[in-house]
Design a protein around this motif. Structure first.
Motif: not given
Length: 342
Positions: A256, A259-261, A263-264
């Motif tokens: 998780q 995935e978040t990083q 997108e950034t």
């Protein structure tokens, strides 16, 4: 000018001959190195082989070994470094001989009656200096190419680790080595971590001491060189010591966060891509225009003499080539940042 063209054509054909000779002897060299390693492996058991591998991983040998570990397909501990060094030595000798013989036949190209060039003639006893510098540059080219490919694959490996984490999470119920092998089999063909993952699986399956396992785990971490890779390897080592009860939950949290990083980073990359590319190509275009204009003003004979037969010319040539390589590496890093905390 025709003399210059004739010498360039001769140099091209000589380089083709050198390349052909290398292609002829390369299979023989590779086979002899592989046979030597096979005989050595037959005389030693697994423990002694691993101790030898850890011992040779020092200094420049260790540095090259770590680079080839991620870059070369079919990587062989020890043998891959030996092959790389032999290729670099062959490049040095071949380019030195070719350039030395070529420059001895170039007096007609650089002869000039212009007064300010009368004192720039290179003495015969120093005619080896430029071929020597050129040979050093040629011998360094394989290393620069290796570093360039390593930078690209390291950045790609940081993204490929996300696929590794996703697949491994499905096999947490298996032992660490079996799960790593199973994960490597299901990775895509272009995933740069397939071979390093297999090596890591072998380490978990056959290690004799904790230090030996930690060394191989640290090697995998250095290959990716991200915080996420450190967390992944730490989870595996903890699971090896304490069991796999909490491994699945830890990997899901890691997935998780990645995935978040990701997108950034994609948003930041899209905003900076044009500026990075413009900075690289504008420098190259400016250099070509400056060289072309200077050559047009003073004529090619004078330009080549000033560039290749004076200390200042050679010094600035080396500085310019080095700066372009540094700019290329920086553009690669900025154009595709690693999947890591920024």
């Amino acid at each position: 000018m025709s003399t210059f063209v004739d010498n360039v054509i001769r140099l091209i054909f000589q380089l083709i001959v050198v390349f052909g000779i290398w292609r002829m002897i390369k299979p023989i060299v590779d086979r002899q190195i592989s046979l030597s390693d096979s005989k050595r492996d037959l005389r030693k058991n697994l423990k002694k082989q691993r101790e030898r591998t850890l011992k040779i991983r020092k200094g420049i040998y260790k540095h090259l070994d770590d680079l080839l570990y991620l870059v070369q397909k079919g990587y062989e501990p020890g043998a891959s470094v030996t092959k790389f060094l032999i290729r670099s030595i062959f490049m040095f000798i071949g380019i030195f001989l070719l350039s030395f013989l070529l420059l001895r036949g170039l007096p007609a190209l650089t002869n000039s009656d212009i007064s300010f060039l009368q004192n720039t003639q290179t003495p015969a006893k120093e005619s080896w200096q430029f071929p020597f510098y050129l040979a050093i540059l040629a011998a360094v080219i394989p290393y620069l190419q290796l570093r360039y490919r390593y930078s690209i694959r390291q950045a790609k490996g940081s993204y490929d680790l996300l696929e590794v984490v996703k697949i491994y999470a499905k096999y947490c119920y298996l032992s660490i080595d079996v799960a790593l092998h199973r994960t490597s089999e299901f990775l895509r063909e272009d995933n740069v971590l397939r071979d390093p993952l297999k090596s890591l699986a072998e380490a978990f399956a056959n290690y004799r001491t904790t230090a030996e396992l930690n060394e191989e785990a640290a090697r995998f971490t250095r290959a990716v060189s991200t915080t996420f890779a450190s967390n992944f390897v730490s989870d595996l080592l903890n699971a090896e010591r304490e069991g796999t009860h909490f491994l699945n939950a830890s990997l899901l949290d890691l997935n998780q966060a990645m995935e978040t990083q990701r997108e950034t980073i994609m948003d930041v990359k899209s905003n900076n891509r044009d500026a990075v590319s413009l900075g690289l190509w504008v420098n190259l275009f400016t250099f070509i225009c400056c060289v072309g204009s200077f050559m047009f003003l003073v004529n090619p004979k004078v330009y080549f003499k000033l560039q290749f037969q004076t200390t200042i010319g050679l010094t600035f040539l080396v500085i310019i080539i080095s700066s372009f390589f540094a700019a290329l590496i920086m553009s690669v890093i900025l154009a595709r940042p690693k999947l890591d905390y920024m």
